[in-house]
Design a protein around this motif. Structure first.
Motif, short mmCIF file in Angstrom:
data_model
loop_
_atom_site.label_atom_id
_atom_site.label_comp_id
_atom_site.label_asym_id
_atom_site.label_seq_id
_atom_site.Cartn_x
_atom_site.Cartn_y
_atom_site.Cartn_z
N ALA A 1 0.83 -1.15 0.07
CA ALA A 1 0.01 0.05 -0.02
C ALA A 1 0.85 1.19 -0.14
CB ALA A 1 -0.92 0.08 1.25
N ASP A 2 2.04 1.27 0.79
CA ASP A 2 2.79 2.44 0.68
C ASP A 2 3.63 2.68 -0.40
OD1 ASP A 2 2.42 2.69 3.41
OD2 ASP A 2 4.22 1.72 4.21
N ALA A 3 3.93 1.57 -1.12
CA ALA A 3 4.41 1.83 -2.36
C ALA A 3 3.24 2.04 -3.85
CB ALA A 3 5.40 0.52 -2.84
N ALA A 4 2.10 1.89 -3.54
CA ALA A 4 1.00 1.76 -4.54
C ALA A 4 0.65 3.34 -4.77
CB ALA A 4 -0.22 1.01 -4.14
N GLY A 5 1.21 4.45 -4.09
CA GLY A 5 0.67 5.50 -4.45
C GLY A 5 -0.79 6.06 -4.33
N GLY A 6 -1.23 5.40 -3.25
CA GLY A 6 -2.96 5.84 -3.27
C GLY A 6 -3.73 4.83 -3.89
N VAL A 7 -3.29 3.83 -4.61
CA VAL A 7 -4.06 2.74 -5.27
C VAL A 7 -4.38 2.06 -4.28
CG1 VAL A 7 -4.27 0.95 -6.97
CG2 VAL A 7 -3.07 3.32 -7.58
N GLU A 8 -5.78 1.38 -4.07
CA GLU A 8 -6.12 0.43 -3.10
C GLU A 8 -5.47 -0.98 -3.24
OE1 GLU A 8 -10.45 -0.46 -1.17
OE2 GLU A 8 -10.26 1.32 -2.50
N VAL A 9 -5.30 -1.48 -2.28
CA VAL A 9 -4.68 -2.72 -2.20
C VAL A 9 -5.66 -3.91 -1.47
CG1 VAL A 9 -2.67 -4.47 -1.39
CG2 VAL A 9 -2.30 -1.79 -2.09
N VAL A 10 -5.77 -5.11 -2.24
CA VAL A 10 -6.46 -6.17 -1.57
C VAL A 10 -5.74 -7.41 -1.55
CG1 VAL A 10 -8.73 -7.44 -1.88
CG2 VAL A 10 -8.75 -5.07 -2.63
N GLY A 11 -5.57 -8.00 -0.62
CA GLY A 11 -4.87 -9.43 -0.27
C GLY A 11 -5.68 -10.53 -0.90
N VAL A 12 -5.28 -11.33 -1.47
CA VAL A 12 -6.04 -12.39 -2.33
C VAL A 12 -5.25 -13.67 -2.42
CG1 VAL A 12 -7.73 -11.09 -3.64
CG2 VAL A 12 -5.26 -11.46 -4.62
N SER A 13 -5.98 -14.87 -2.67
CA SER A 13 -5.29 -16.03 -2.97
C SER A 13 -6.10 -16.83 -4.32
CB SER A 13 -4.99 -16.85 -1.70
OG SER A 13 -4.98 -18.32 -2.07
N GLY A 14 -5.31 -17.18 -5.15
CA GLY A 14 -6.05 -17.77 -6.32
C GLY A 14 -6.44 -19.13 -5.82
N GLU A 15 -5.43 -19.58 -4.76
CA GLU A 15 -5.50 -21.11 -4.37
C GLU A 15 -6.66 -21.36 -3.28
OE1 GLU A 15 -3.21 -23.00 -5.44
OE2 GLU A 15 -3.82 -24.95 -4.31
N THR A 16 -6.59 -20.52 -2.32
CA THR A 16 -7.71 -20.85 -1.19
C THR A 16 -8.89 -19.98 -1.35
OG1 THR A 16 -6.70 -19.07 0.10
CG2 THR A 16 -6.00 -21.23 0.53
N ARG A 17 -8.83 -18.85 -2.45
CA ARG A 17 -9.80 -18.01 -2.78
C ARG A 17 -10.11 -17.03 -1.74
NH1 ARG A 17 -14.58 -21.73 -5.75
NH2 ARG A 17 -13.20 -22.58 -7.19
N GLU A 18 -9.14 -16.78 -0.50
CA GLU A 18 -9.52 -15.72 0.20
C GLU A 18 -9.44 -14.28 -0.51
OE1 GLU A 18 -6.15 -17.77 2.43
OE2 GLU A 18 -6.76 -16.22 4.12
N GLY A 19 -10.01 -13.41 0.23
CA GLY A 19 -10.12 -12.19 -0.55
C GLY A 19 -10.91 -12.01 -1.63
N ARG A 20 -11.69 -12.74 -2.02
CA ARG A 20 -12.24 -13.01 -3.24
C ARG A 20 -13.55 -11.93 -3.11
NH1 ARG A 20 -17.21 -16.11 -4.79
NH2 ARG A 20 -17.17 -16.46 -6.77
N GLU A 21 -14.33 -11.91 -1.97
CA GLU A 21 -15.25 -11.13 -1.82
C GLU A 21 -14.96 -9.61 -1.88
OE1 GLU A 21 -18.50 -11.84 -2.15
OE2 GLU A 21 -18.03 -13.73 -2.59
N GLU A 22 -14.01 -9.31 -1.16
CA GLU A 22 -13.36 -7.98 -1.06
C GLU A 22 -12.97 -7.47 -2.34
OE1 GLU A 22 -10.03 -7.47 1.93
OE2 GLU A 22 -10.14 -5.24 1.26
N LEU A 23 -12.14 -8.24 -3.16
CA LEU A 23 -11.78 -7.73 -4.42
C LEU A 23 -13.15 -7.60 -5.40
CD1 LEU A 23 -9.56 -6.95 -6.44
CD2 LEU A 23 -9.29 -9.55 -7.15
N TRP A 24 -14.20 -8.67 -5.46
CA TRP A 24 -15.31 -8.27 -6.32
C TRP A 24 -15.97 -7.02 -5.57
CZ3 TRP A 24 -17.24 -9.60 -10.36
CH2 TRP A 24 -17.29 -10.79 -10.93
N ARG A 25 -15.97 -6.78 -4.12
CA ARG A 25 -16.55 -5.56 -3.81
C ARG A 25 -15.99 -4.19 -4.60
NH1 ARG A 25 -17.47 -7.60 1.00
NH2 ARG A 25 -15.52 -7.11 1.64
N ARG A 26 -14.54 -4.38 -4.20
CA ARG A 26 -13.76 -3.27 -4.81
C ARG A 26 -14.28 -3.09 -6.40
NH1 ARG A 26 -13.34 0.14 -6.02
NH2 ARG A 26 -11.76 1.78 -6.04
N LEU A 27 -14.44 -4.40 -7.06
CA LEU A 27 -14.37 -3.92 -8.56
C LEU A 27 -15.94 -3.56 -8.90
CD1 LEU A 27 -12.75 -7.27 -9.80
CD2 LEU A 27 -11.81 -4.94 -9.77
N THR A 28 -16.62 -3.72 -8.01
CA THR A 28 -18.07 -3.04 -8.22
C THR A 28 -18.43 -1.61 -7.75
OG1 THR A 28 -19.04 -4.10 -6.47
CG2 THR A 28 -19.20 -5.01 -8.45
#
Ligand code: GTP
Ligand code: MG
Length: 215
Positions: free
Chosen positions: A170-197
């Motif tokens: 987040a510190d390096a992303a210059g204000g762009v939002e950061v979401v932690g996710v996993s393609g393996e366990t699907r953690e963060g899936r809902e949060e990323l969807w929420r962000r995309l909508t």
């Protein structure tokens, strides 16, 4: 919660400018989200996790699997969105010509595509943001393209160290939002969807395409 009703591959594009407008009616109308990032970082796996279908986008242990722009139509209870799996950068075993071809293909898409509503920049949570990611974020800002960073492979980090790694990104992303996710366990899936909508990405078309509806 986002409920995915159906998802399908619709086209692969190898040449700049040859996007599937008008060929597939669902694509003509729907907003798109493109997944960009280093080769082998987990872009295709993340698309599969978001739609809940393991084999939709092809994944591989070998870097450089996705060499073209792959278009997927995803229908959710709230509307239709197109996911575009972009070929990864930073893959060492490519010639100068191939690299130039990749640049032209990806940059012309990012600059010219009218239906593109936002980009998910996929980074490895363990590697964080390096010069290529910084450059890409800068480039997207320059072209007025909204972005979100998906820090993936979160399952590979012990829980206690995740928060610090996400903060560093987040510190390096210059204000762009950061979401932690996993393609393996699907953690963060809902949060990323929420962000995309949500604005400024807000990618769902109002009505699902009739032919994609499941009985
Ligand atoms: P290219 O198409 O080559 O650019 O790669 P990509 O970014 O699409 O990566 P892909 O999804 O093919 O994943 C690369 C490798 O990482 C595969 O072996 C995946 O199983 C693995 N992988 C992807 N995401 C995760 C994740 O969140 N956790 C873990 N543990 N492995 C992952
Ligand atoms: Mg891929």
């Amino acid at each position: 919660m986002i409920r995915v009703l159906g998802a399908r591959f619709v086209d692969a594009v190898h040449e700049a400018g040859c996007y599937p407008d008008g060929i597939h009616p669902a694509i003509g109308r729907a907003q798109e989200i493109a997944f960009a990032g280093r080769s082998n970082v987990g872009k295709s796996s993340l698309i599969n996790a978001l739609v809940g279908r393991r084999g939709l986008a092809r994944t591989s242990k070998v870097p450089g699997r996705t060499r073209q722009l792959n278009f997927y139509v995803v229908e959710t209870l709230r509307g239709t969105v197109v996911f575009v799996d972009l070929p990864g950068y930073g893959y060492a075993r490519v010639s100068r010509n191939e690299h130039a071809g990749w640049r032209l293909l990806v940059e012309s898409y990012l600059e010219e595509r009218p239906t593109l509503s936002g980009i998910v920049l996929v980074v490895d949570l363990r590697r964080g943001i390096e010069s290529e990611e910084r450059e890409l974020l800068c480039y997207l800002r320059l072209h007025g393209r909204p972005a979100v960073v998906a820090a993936t492979k979160i399952d590979k980090l012990p829980r206690g160290t995740r928060r610090g790694a996400l903060q560093a990104i987040a510190d390096a992303a210059g204000g762009v939002e950061v979401v932690g996710v996993s393609g393996e366990t699907r953690e963060g899936r809902e949060e990323l969807w929420r962000r995309l909508t949500l604005p400024p990405i807000a990618c769902l078309a109002k009505r699902p395409a009739a032919h994609m509806r499941t009985p």
